[in-house]
Design a protein around this motif. Structure first.
Motif, mmCIF file in Angstrom:
data_model
loop_
_atom_site.group_PDB
_atom_site.id
_atom_site.type_symbol
_atom_site.label_atom_id
_atom_site.label_comp_id
_atom_site.label_asym_id
_atom_site.label_seq_id
_atom_site.Cartn_x
_atom_site.Cartn_y
_atom_site.Cartn_z
ATOM 1 N N MET A 157 15.950 27.281 63.438
ATOM 2 C CA MET A 157 16.879 28.341 63.125
ATOM 3 C C MET A 157 18.128 27.800 62.437
ATOM 4 S SD MET A 157 15.283 30.845 64.038
ATOM 5 C CE MET A 157 13.877 31.244 64.980
ATOM 6 N N SER A 158 17.948 27.058 61.377
ATOM 7 C CA SER A 158 19.076 26.432 60.696
ATOM 8 C C SER A 158 20.014 27.453 60.073
ATOM 9 C CB SER A 158 18.587 25.449 59.642
ATOM 10 O OG SER A 158 17.846 26.116 58.651
ATOM 11 N N TYR A 159 19.507 28.587 59.620
ATOM 12 C CA TYR A 159 20.389 29.562 58.982
ATOM 13 C C TYR A 159 21.303 30.231 59.998
ATOM 14 C CZ TYR A 159 17.480 28.658 54.913
ATOM 15 O OH TYR A 159 16.815 28.050 53.873
ATOM 16 N N GLU A 160 20.863 30.354 61.229
ATOM 17 C CA GLU A 160 21.754 30.834 62.299
ATOM 18 C C GLU A 160 22.888 29.836 62.501
ATOM 19 O OE1 GLU A 160 20.268 32.009 66.164
ATOM 20 O OE2 GLU A 160 18.557 32.961 65.196
ATOM 21 N N TYR A 161 22.559 28.555 62.503
ATOM 22 C CA TYR A 161 23.561 27.496 62.655
ATOM 23 C C TYR A 161 24.578 27.569 61.512
ATOM 24 C CZ TYR A 161 25.629 22.850 62.790
ATOM 25 O OH TYR A 161 26.527 21.805 62.828
ATOM 26 N N ILE A 162 24.099 27.761 60.291
ATOM 27 C CA ILE A 162 24.992 27.852 59.133
ATOM 28 C C ILE A 162 25.896 29.072 59.249
ATOM 29 C CG2 ILE A 162 25.035 28.267 56.634
ATOM 30 C CD1 ILE A 162 22.570 26.368 56.505
ATOM 31 N N ARG A 163 25.354 30.198 59.734
ATOM 32 C CA ARG A 163 26.179 31.404 59.944
ATOM 33 C C ARG A 163 27.288 31.125 60.948
ATOM 34 N NH1 ARG A 163 21.025 33.838 60.313
ATOM 35 N NH2 ARG A 163 20.482 34.733 58.317
ATOM 36 N N GLU A 164 26.936 30.468 62.050
ATOM 37 C CA GLU A 164 27.905 30.195 63.116
ATOM 38 C C GLU A 164 28.947 29.156 62.692
ATOM 39 O OE1 GLU A 164 25.527 29.027 66.442
ATOM 40 O OE2 GLU A 164 24.661 31.025 66.678
ATOM 41 N N GLN A 165 28.515 28.078 62.052
ATOM 42 C CA GLN A 165 29.407 26.972 61.726
ATOM 43 C C GLN A 165 30.204 27.166 60.443
ATOM 44 O OE1 GLN A 165 30.011 24.341 63.815
ATOM 45 N NE2 GLN A 165 28.739 25.552 65.199
ATOM 46 N N HIS A 166 29.614 27.821 59.454
ATOM 47 C CA HIS A 166 30.252 27.936 58.140
ATOM 48 C C HIS A 166 30.661 29.366 57.788
ATOM 49 C CE1 HIS A 166 29.202 23.776 57.160
ATOM 50 N NE2 HIS A 166 28.029 24.034 57.707
ATOM 51 N N GLY A 167 30.203 30.345 58.579
ATOM 52 C CA GLY A 167 30.544 31.737 58.302
ATOM 53 C C GLY A 167 29.871 32.284 57.050
ATOM 54 N N ILE A 168 28.731 31.697 56.687
ATOM 55 C CA ILE A 168 27.996 32.123 55.496
ATOM 56 C C ILE A 168 26.707 32.800 55.941
ATOM 57 C CG2 ILE A 168 26.815 31.345 53.413
ATOM 58 C CD1 ILE A 168 28.726 28.936 53.405
ATOM 59 N N ASP A 169 26.506 34.028 55.476
ATOM 60 C CA ASP A 169 25.286 34.764 55.799
ATOM 61 C C ASP A 169 24.208 34.399 54.782
ATOM 62 O OD1 ASP A 169 23.629 36.538 57.137
ATOM 63 O OD2 ASP A 169 24.239 38.216 55.876
ATOM 64 N N VAL A 170 23.178 33.720 55.242
ATOM 65 C CA VAL A 170 22.102 33.253 54.370
ATOM 66 C C VAL A 170 20.850 34.075 54.639
ATOM 67 C CG1 VAL A 170 20.707 31.264 53.722
ATOM 68 C CG2 VAL A 170 23.053 30.925 54.480
ATOM 69 N N SER A 171 20.246 34.601 53.573
ATOM 70 C CA SER A 171 19.029 35.401 53.697
ATOM 71 C C SER A 171 17.935 34.785 52.846
ATOM 72 C CB SER A 171 19.269 36.827 53.212
ATOM 73 O OG SER A 171 20.281 37.445 53.959
ATOM 74 N N ILE A 172 16.726 34.757 53.391
ATOM 75 C CA ILE A 172 15.580 34.283 52.623
ATOM 76 C C ILE A 172 15.384 35.237 51.449
ATOM 77 C CG2 ILE A 172 13.077 33.903 52.690
ATOM 78 C CD1 ILE A 172 13.484 33.168 55.680
ATOM 79 N N GLY A 173 15.189 34.691 50.251
ATOM 80 C CA GLY A 173 15.034 35.493 49.045
ATOM 81 C C GLY A 173 16.334 35.727 48.301
ATOM 82 N N GLN A 174 17.449 35.294 48.890
ATOM 83 C CA GLN A 174 18.745 35.483 48.249
ATOM 84 C C GLN A 174 18.869 34.545 47.044
ATOM 85 O OE1 GLN A 174 21.971 34.903 50.961
ATOM 86 N NE2 GLN A 174 23.474 35.769 49.578
ATOM 87 N N VAL A 175 19.451 35.036 45.980
ATOM 88 C CA VAL A 175 19.661 34.235 44.775
ATOM 89 C C VAL A 175 20.960 33.446 44.929
ATOM 90 C CG1 VAL A 175 20.034 34.325 42.275
ATOM 91 C CG2 VAL A 175 18.390 35.869 43.351
ATOM 92 N N VAL A 176 20.899 32.170 44.559
ATOM 93 C CA VAL A 176 22.058 31.287 44.631
ATOM 94 C C VAL A 176 22.204 30.544 43.309
ATOM 95 C CG1 VAL A 176 21.943 30.977 47.132
ATOM 96 C CG2 VAL A 176 20.715 29.402 45.647
ATOM 97 N N GLN A 177 23.403 30.029 43.080
ATOM 98 C CA GLN A 177 23.643 29.182 41.915
ATOM 99 C C GLN A 177 24.273 27.889 42.399
ATOM 100 O OE1 GLN A 177 26.349 30.732 38.960
ATOM 101 N NE2 GLN A 177 25.612 29.302 37.407
ATOM 102 N N SER A 178 23.751 26.761 41.932
ATOM 103 C CA SER A 178 24.299 25.460 42.280
ATOM 104 C C SER A 178 25.655 25.291 41.615
ATOM 105 C CB SER A 178 23.359 24.341 41.834
ATOM 106 O OG SER A 178 24.000 23.087 41.965
ATOM 107 N N GLN A 179 26.666 24.918 42.380
ATOM 108 C CA GLN A 179 27.982 24.659 41.819
ATOM 109 C C GLN A 179 28.021 23.285 41.160
ATOM 110 O OE1 GLN A 179 30.884 25.307 44.903
ATOM 111 N NE2 GLN A 179 30.576 27.520 44.854
#
Length: 69
Positions: free
Chosen positions: A1-23
């Motif tokens: 459940m890494s995306y739950e960890y990212i939500r809790e630690q970084h405050g970022i809501d991550v969804s499978i299928g979401q489009v992202v752009q590399s900075q």
């Protein structure tokens, strides 16, 4: 459940299928299913055959999602 960890630690809501752009590279990709590394987001970038693990701070999250056909 890494995306739950990212939500809790970084405050970022991550969804499978979401489009992202590399900075770092400016390339677009799609978030894939969670992996074993809880601090990373699996992203499959356009034109790549396999996913890459990216840190949340390396990505810009877009408002739209990739829809399955």
């Amino acid at each position: 459940m890494s995306y739950e960890y990212i939500r809790e630690q970084h405050g970022i809501d991550v969804s499978i299928g979401q489009v992202v752009q590399s900075q770092i590279t400016g390339r677009y990709g799609v978030v894939r299913q969670e992996g074993m590394k809880k601090d990373y987001i699996r992203v499959q970038f356009e034109g790549d055959r396999f996913h890459q693990n990216c840190l949340p701070r390396e990505l810009e999250f877009k408002e739209y999602r990739l829809m399955a056909c």
